[in-house]
Design an enzyme around this catalytic site. Sequence first.
Site, PDB file in Angstrom:
ATOM      1  N   ASP A  18      -0.712  -1.644   2.994  1.00  9.36           N
ATOM      2  CA  ASP A  18      -1.376  -2.039   1.734  1.00  9.36           C
ATOM      3  C   ASP A  18      -1.126  -1.060   0.598  1.00  9.36           C
ATOM      4  OD1 ASP A  18      -3.111  -0.073   2.763  1.00  9.36           O
ATOM      5  OD2 ASP A  18      -4.936  -1.164   2.193  1.00  9.36           O
ATOM      6  N   ASP A 154      -9.336  -3.035   2.415  1.00  8.02           N
ATOM      7  CA  ASP A 154     -10.696  -3.111   2.950  1.00  8.02           C
ATOM      8  C   ASP A 154     -11.667  -3.752   1.951  1.00  8.02           C
ATOM      9  OD1 ASP A 154      -9.457  -1.752   4.968  1.00  8.02           O
ATOM     10  OD2 ASP A 154     -10.327   0.196   4.456  1.00  8.02           O
TER      11      ASP A 154
HETATM   12  C1  GLA Z   1      -7.564   2.309   6.073  1.00  9.01           C
HETATM   13  C2  GLA Z   1      -7.435   2.135   4.553  1.00  9.01           C
HETATM   14  C3  GLA Z   1      -6.743   0.820   4.202  1.00  9.01           C
HETATM   15  C4  GLA Z   1      -5.448   0.659   4.996  1.00  9.01           C
HETATM   16  C5  GLA Z   1      -5.668   0.945   6.477  1.00  9.01           C
HETATM   17  C6  GLA Z   1      -4.379   0.933   7.243  1.00  9.01           C
HETATM   18  O1  GLA Z   1      -8.446   1.354   6.579  1.00  9.01           O
HETATM   19  O2  GLA Z   1      -8.716   2.152   3.953  1.00  9.01           O
HETATM   20  O3  GLA Z   1      -6.512   0.767   2.814  1.00  9.01           O
HETATM   21  O4  GLA Z   1      -4.450   1.477   4.463  1.00  9.01           O
HETATM   22  O5  GLA Z   1      -6.296   2.194   6.683  1.00  9.01           O
HETATM   23  O6  GLA Z   1      -3.813  -0.326   7.244  1.00  9.01           O
END
Ligand code: GLA
Length: 362
Positions: A18, A154
Amino acid sequence: MSRAHAPGRVNLIGEHTDYTGGFVLPMAVDMGVTCEATPRADRLVTAWSREMSGAPMAADLDNLAPGAVTGWAAYVLGTIWALGEAGVVVPPCDIRIESTLPAGAGLSSSAAVECAVALAVLDLAGVRMQARDIARIAKRAENDFVGAPTGSMDQVASMLAQPDALLFFDTGLDITRTVPFPLRANGLHLLVMDTHAHHQLVTDEYGERRRALEAATVALAVPSLRDVQDARSVESLTDDTLRRRARHVVTENARVQHVIELLTAGEVAAVGPVLSAGHASLRDDLEVSCDELDVAVDAAVNAGALGARMVGGGFGGSAIALVRATHVDVVRSAVAGAYRARNWREPDVYDVVPAPGARLLA
Ligand code: GLA
């Protein structure tokens, strides 16, 4: 008084993509954070958490700045700060939060706090805002106030998720689309196994992966790793670490697209092996797994799960397993047994279905 609920998430596939403009495919879970915001007469904002028992944290609304608060309250007060930065006139208020998410399980309790606080405070302020814009403010709180250099998956998942569906999010084009995920109709369960391991707290591994992927993007002379059309071109990178890091993202983006094709064709069970391939890539190429995650994944697959993988940032947290209804019990006990054999605390296992995104409560 205003109340809001925001869920945690699990990501079916598309990990550590992301922040590279790549693809993710998360869903919300039926566990999350509820926030209650009540107006006050002075110029303070206070934050209280049922799970973090203790006196409320108080801050002067007119002097909130990054670095002013640390710990759990930074997620609350950082959201208040980010709302102000976005031009919202935040009313002085008492914020109370309650969480049903297991702490440290990698199910994005921080994004759930930010989204629940933002929704409740916006309602208290009488401001209406699009869910995508609220997610942007929540991410700003996390990046610029808390200081965690995360991507946007997220918060977008917590705000925009739909029941019985995955949320495809093209982070580069900033486009979302729901993808139906009929688990039960296909006799399937998605188990979330909280390993209780939290190795990520002691290092800046996440930031290091981010920097490596930025360096790989420059070395490959592409605008973004999503623009790598032929996965073999990654093999031209001379630096072994950069080559493996980039290979993870390029193959992971392809896995997200493959899973969407399978789901569109109604082949839900066929998603399993793609999840397992994603785990191998996170373990061997991106190197963000850990023993506890690998043991849970291997035990689940050996006991008949269709596929399994770690979820979230890695170095602990949870793994997911896609399991036929007939195998749920055997997978659960195999994973517990593998942990017992190592004298580890058994994982807590949650049988989840895609839940709705954040919403105001009456
Ligand atoms: C964490 C980060 C997200 C993403 C994940 C890995 O959850 O908050 O933004 O990068 O790691 O996919």
